[in-house]
Design an enzyme around this catalytic site. Structure first.
Site, short mmCIF file in Angstrom:
data_model
loop_
_atom_site.label_atom_id
_atom_site.label_comp_id
_atom_site.label_asym_id
_atom_site.label_seq_id
_atom_site.Cartn_x
_atom_site.Cartn_y
_atom_site.Cartn_z
N GLU A 35 0.82 -1.21 0.00
CA GLU A 35 0.00 0.00 0.00
C GLU A 35 0.85 1.26 0.00
O GLU A 35 0.53 2.23 -0.68
CB GLU A 35 -0.96 0.00 1.19
N TYR A 118 -6.41 6.58 3.75
CA TYR A 118 -6.58 5.50 2.77
C TYR A 118 -5.83 4.24 3.19
O TYR A 118 -6.40 3.14 3.21
CB TYR A 118 -6.11 5.93 1.37
N ASP A 136 -9.76 5.27 -2.67
CA ASP A 136 -8.58 5.73 -3.39
C ASP A 136 -9.05 6.46 -4.66
O ASP A 136 -10.24 6.68 -4.85
CB ASP A 136 -7.65 4.56 -3.75
#
Length: 289
Positions: A35, A118, A136
């Site tokens: 991520e 996020y 996102d």
DNA sequence: AACTCGGGGAC
DNA sequence: GTCCCAGAGTT
């Protein structure tokens, strides 16, 4: 469950990409690493770096012990190298605060370096299979089109978008986590920014943007493409590329090609300030130990 | 809310 | 040459 969620998750069953951080043997740390690498960086560029990174430093403790120079070289050309520093800081924080295990609690995740709204939600959903509002750039675009009926979302993330996204997330953990992955995948593969593939979209019969006749982007005039040529970011990038490739400290004169003297000095000072470079006692530049 | 921060591939 | 990419941190 909403029909929207049903259609997209069903589509995801066939269309999901086979990405290594989705594999059955994935770890929460591997998901977190992916991520951070994926922040503003396309999947195709992250995948090979992630594979080598995880082979080399499979756990937070491994990365926490790595020299910064090795970390920055392994980060390579992914861009925004401060993310690599934050990821190493994050590994140390996981070791110190959480006994080397990625925390499941959203507040604890958000307190980690490099983990924002996020990324904390994504780790909750993809590493632990829990319900989270994962928004996102892909999800923003999908809901802007399919639900709101506009070509693209506003330049900055709004409270209205957050509320809409939260209202779409299914109640149970497993379905919510699947929706998060599926809605992102739809935006990445079908509901793309430039040329959407509406003929292949599971929402083609209900998409509000399509039903409205594909109205043009209202924010087009206010979107300003980020300048690149001649910017500090370009000069910083050139310096970092030179330092990554150097086997010994580099004299400032050998960095002169990176940009005009004043700008180069400013950028060098900034890189040192950021912890991306340091100087030896002879004033030469190198990656931090 | 506005700004900074990389790099590369598709168009 | 332009656009865009699984954003975060600072001011």
């Amino acid at each position: 469950m909403q029909e929207l969620v049903e259609r997209v998750t069903a589509w995801f069953g066939d269309a999901a990409r086979d990405l290594p951080w989705r594999a059955a043997d994935r770890t929460p740390w591997g998901v977190l690493v992916s991520e951070v690498m994926l922040q503003q960086t396309p999947v195709v560029r992250v995948e090979p770096v992630w594979r080598e990174w995880m082979r080399r430093w499979p756990t937070p403790a491994d990365l926490a012990a790595a020299p910064t120079a090795d970390v920055l070289r392994a980060w390579g050309r992914l861009g925004y190298p401060r993310r690599a520093l934050r990821l190493a800081d994050c590994a140390r924080a996981v070791v110190e605060r959480h006994d080397g295990e990625v925390p499941r609690d959203e507040d604890a995740l958000r307190a980690l370096p490099g983990v924002g709204e996020y990324t904390a939600a994504a780790v909750r959903a993809f590493a632990f299979g829990r319900r989270a509002v994962v928004v996102d750039t892909n999800v923003r675009r999908v809901q802007a089109r399919a639900v709101t009926g506009v070509a693209l979302p506003a330049p900055s993330y709004t409270a209205a978008e957050r509320r809409l996204a939260a209202s779409l997330v299914p109640d149970d953990d497993a379905t919510a986590a699947r929706w998060a992955a599926a809605s992102m995948e739809l935006g990445a593969l079908v509901c793309t920014a430039r040329v959407p593939h509406c003929d292949d979209c599971p929402l083609r019969t209900t998409c509000a943007w399509r039903l409205a006749g594909f109205p043009a982007d209202e924010h087009a005039a206010r979107r300003r493409t980020q300048a690149w040529e001649g910017t500090d970011r370009q000069v910083r990038g050139r310096v970092m590329a030179a330092l990554r490739g150097a086997e010994s400290p580099v004299h400032r004169a050998l960095l002169a090609d990176a940009g005009p003297p004043d700008q180069l000095d400013r950028c060098l000072a900034g890189l040192v300030e950021d912890g991306l470079a340091e100087t030896d006692d002879a004033g030469r530049y190198l990656l931090p130990a």
